[in-house]
Design an enzyme around this catalytic site. Structure first.
Site, PDB file in Angstrom:
ATOM      1  N   GLY A  57       0.822  -1.201   0.000  1.00 36.94           N
ATOM      2  CA  GLY A  57       0.000   0.000   0.000  1.00 36.94           C
ATOM      3  C   GLY A  57       0.856   1.250   0.000  1.00 36.94           C
ATOM      4  CB  CYS A  58       0.107   4.685  -1.145  1.00 31.50           C
ATOM      5  SG  CYS A  58      -1.531   4.925  -0.434  1.00 31.50           S
ATOM      6  CE1 TYR A  59      -1.558   8.164   4.326  1.00 30.61           C
ATOM      7  CE2 TYR A  59      -3.410   6.734   3.869  1.00 30.61           C
ATOM      8  CZ  TYR A  59      -2.902   7.998   4.086  1.00 30.61           C
ATOM      9  OH  TYR A  59      -3.740   9.079   4.076  1.00 30.61           O
TER      10      TYR A  59
END
Lengths: 346, 346, 346, 346
Positions: free
Chosen positions: C149-151
């Site tokens: 995921g990005c986070y």
């Protein structure tokens, strides 16, 4: 106290009505109509109103509403107001319609540009076009006011004195307008997502935008001739504000001071129109949150054209503020009541 | 009518003072001080004030000013207020200092974090820290009020009740704050240009920001112990607003309702503090243009921490609004006079 | 030439895959899958691709696709990839899943945080967590890669070396993350409208965001212990970029140089990780459009904590860029092929 | 390898040159000139270039530079290039001037609009106006190229085919242009601060903007007559992008398809000009980061006007990208080398 009902209280214009009216000392809102949020607390929809508005959203039953309030604001999509209004309602209450239903005097033009049939053509003649600075006396006596569109208010007021005085050749008038995104409403559409609007600029509705005939009709009255013009709206990555840049050939050789005198003739006593000093261009930020129209202009002797520029907050002077100004006129109270909003900067 | 002088009227906080005071019914501004714009019309510097404020900018002669007004607001860089104030001035007028000069009780801490000598340490004891919700009674009697910083106001009020009641372990408190760019002032700096801030996010002043000791001192009073914490400010591409996200270990097992009751104990009667309902996170937009502090919180049983969130408009509750609230207290008028500003959305 | 199929090519991550792959010299996209836009020209959905991509959108028939391409990217909502994948497909083609379906090794944790059943738990063990800088060798051999995921990417890489070396007390780790709005996807939701996001800042998903267990699992492997932490995401009015600000107690007294040496030990040879010089804080703008992770840190001797900061472009290193980096590894070509994207400023 | 020197490498246009050239395979930058940052690392000024550019900023010694490089880009304020250039320099190296010094053929017009004397009028005749799509063959042979302005490039290319073919009445041409803020440069000015530009829209330089005579001259060549027009620039709260909306009376009755055919005649083979399909309006976001010009148009039969719209990235096709395109032509390499930049969305 003027008792108020709002149909469409949870759109952006409706929300702005609630914000403005919360500071209005001679009225109170009795009905927060919102089909989408019936039975929900208004402050759950607009959390800025937490602990300020305690009401719950109601349906848009205009019959019922008419018997409870002195004035109804309809901040709804085209066609709704026309489909609800009738003589009985108008005999009981006043209506200020923020949609386009009663703005155009020619029903065919309405049906052509809006692509819907008109459900209450019998009230079109009676309806007063609520551009206060121009139709003030008629507004005072009206039962049904057609509140002008946002682009329209800005576009008309910027050119009106020169059109009226014959200073510009109306066949050369071009209006290039730029609007913040709240003008597109609160509907969930991909094209209005943050990522689609931010860092972006585009024209839309080129040569087909629905505010065009409204501008043409009103400026036509001013000029005393049929007006056909170009109006091009643009979407700007900001929440609020409309800037209209207008171009026209001057019909005679005039100085900046002479044109200024013309503007002053019409707007010198107008509280909400500020004609700027020479070489100052209006900026939307300087009117944000307020009911002002700021107007500046420049004469270009090279081309024989004048460039007129007007700026408003589309949700205030372009919608809710003007609606309240109309209400104040209709009820004979101070025209600026609730509208002494100081622009917020930055 | 309270006669007001503003030194530093053309910075963003000064501009906001003028905006707010233009709606204040028991005062009038007599002096718009601005060294940079002496003799220029105020409305030429802030064009939102065109046809609203007619005054011309004056110098910052505090001696002269003190004999003309009842209260002076200093919205100036650190050190200026301390260099101008003296007993004679304070015997004639009240001062509300929006800079940091009198916020810290320990002059050494001031000199260490601000890297300048303090020119008027003799007034530090007398100065009242103007966080109205906490020091209301002292503010009423003050001659000299140190108006809290923007980050500070938000950070302290968000954690204060829990610190006071011993519900959080102060040694674990971490404050991660996010601010709009108006907090950086109106100085012409490359780092604050539109293109540098827009589409960007960064931390700055990490572990060294000057608001840190102010937060530590005030929360230390609340907790009854020396507090050392992490405070990290961030710059956000928006004009206004501060959001503080605060993390701390709970000292005991409590429910959301129990914590809410603690907040209500301190803020239940506070007009400008809104403690939000469960699962609602504050958003800066919902307080924009207003004097509100919105507070929400979430208990994380997995980690034993509480996450507290506070939002303010940095120029209102974080600067000019709070200054006016202090003035109202000092002059015994209604605390909310001029401050019944409804947040503007969108 | 690697033949590529994309399922979900018209979301923001899918669009970024197309942008990046258009500069990739050893692959070509054979299938632009998009249920919402079947039979429409891709360049009518993303007009930036006009005259660049000539293809038409296809359905998401993974069976059919598997026989035509060498690798499938699934840039789709949670659950879709797991519902489509099977042994036959994996025997024919490789899959890089940009959703969360195969990121968590514990299916119960997946089902608890994502609130859906897992349709293909038999592939969870085989799936490789595609954080290239950490799992490079496993990625090379994988048939099925779970793209982080990005986070998560930003949060993990920022703390990883210190977690691995035992320099921070994992029980004190707090991650406060800020994201641009493209992370919310291209779905038409009121909360993501321009007017709702612009001039606004808020936290969301506090203590419940789905990226939390992913961060905990990966940092747990690094630290060699079970990790439970606070992760708080925030929405920022910008299109792209994630900034993670991370706080933890240091386990021993170290200098900036010593910590820098630890970062260099892990990232010194990493092309896409830039460890910044002392006193430089990462800014999302400096990595925009690129596959870089910028990391900076500050030691606060007052509190004994280290503040670590990481910045990425959420659509590149946080999604499509990392997916391409994984593909390059899986196919044995240059890891940076197609990814030598220079950050765009301003 | 073409050896390149840049004078003014730390302005926004200079920075964009560095970004673009970092992907150019047949050149290398030998000299990063920047008076303001001499001896500082370039990557400390533009941190996006950290670990990409290792060079240190140099002074702007053009004599010295001329003996070291094959081409000099001057991305400097008006007047500087003209004050440095001489025959000896031009005998050693080529110059691509991104300022206005050699754009206008009439030195009086230059001095009138730019309010400075011209220091090297002897080179004006020789200088080639570097609008590649129009002057390609002359550019190939040039020693000195005057790289067009950003507004100019967009304004001219949008109207050029119709002007050339006599389809529009040039005396009616009005250009209303909107620009992102990077066009204002990186100088520290209050008017370009984030808080002054964000949530704001304004016109500036009305009837006096310096790009006006440049547009008039070039469109005059196309039309074969003297052209005098209105050009109004506006500042938009975004970093990059110019949108020009252009209005003119059609000289005859034509269909959309006929006008499209005219555009195709001139641009059908142009890689960097994309003429959009019917009813599609260009948006600046769709060309961001790329060298494209997107053009759309609408015929308004009601008014007899055509509305032409063009969009570019002001820093790419409007400055650095076009400069590189010119360099490629001058050195006989592939015109699109280094410029196959895919627009970034969102």
């Amino acid at each position: 106290m003027i008792k108020i009902g709002i149909i469409g209280a949870t759109g952006y214009a409706g929300g702005e009505l609630v914000r403005i009216l919360s500071g209005h000392k001679e009225s109170e809102i009795k009905w927060y109509g919102s089909r989408s949020y019936i039975d929900q607390k208004y402050a759950d929809v607009y959390r800025n109103m937490f602990q300020i508005v305690d009401a719950v959203c109601m349906d848009d039953n205009m019959e019922e509403l008419a018997s409870q309030v002195d004035v109804i604001f309809t901040a709804t999509p085209q066609g709704l107001c026309a489909s609800l209004v009738n003589e009985e309602i108008l005999s009981k209450t006043k209506i200020i319609d923020l949609s386009a239903d009663f703005r155009l005097k020619d029903v065919k033009v309405y049906e052509e540009w809006y692509k819907i049939g008109h459900k209450a053509p019998q009230f079109i003649d009676e309806a007063v076009y609520g551009l206060c600075e121009i139709n003030r006396e008629d507004v005072r006596k009206a039962r049904l006011v057609a509140n002008p569109g946002c682009y329209t208010t800005c576009s008309i007021l910027t050119a009106y004195p020169l059109a009226k005085e014959g200073l510009i050749d109306m066949s050369t008038l071009i209006i290039d307008a730029k609007s913040g995104t709240s003008g597109a409403g609160r509907g969930a559409k991909v094209q209005n997502l943050f990522c689609e609007v931010n860092e972006n600029m585009k024209a839309y509705g080129v040569a087909t935008h629905r505010h065009t005939p409204e501008i043409e009709e009103q400026l036509g009255y001013a000029a005393g001739e049929k007006v056909v013009l170009n109006f091009t709206p643009h979407l700007v990555p900001m929440n609020r504000g409309i800037l209209a840049t207008e171009y026209a050939k001057l019909t005679k050789d005039v100085s900046w001071e002479e044109v200024k005198a013309v503007y002053d003739k019409y707007y010198g006593d107008e509280k909400f129109v500020r004609v700027l000093n020479q070489d100052i261009c209006p900026e939307t930020k300087w009117v944000e949150g307020s009911n002002y129209v700021d107007i500046g202009f420049k004469i270009d002797s090279r081309t024989g054209r004048i460039i007129m520029m007007g700026a408003i907050d589309n949700l205030v002077k372009g919608a809710a503020g003007q609606a309240v100004q109309n209400m104040n006129l209709m009820f004979g109270i101070k025209e600026s009541e609730g509208l002494e909003l100081v622009p917020m900067f930055p």
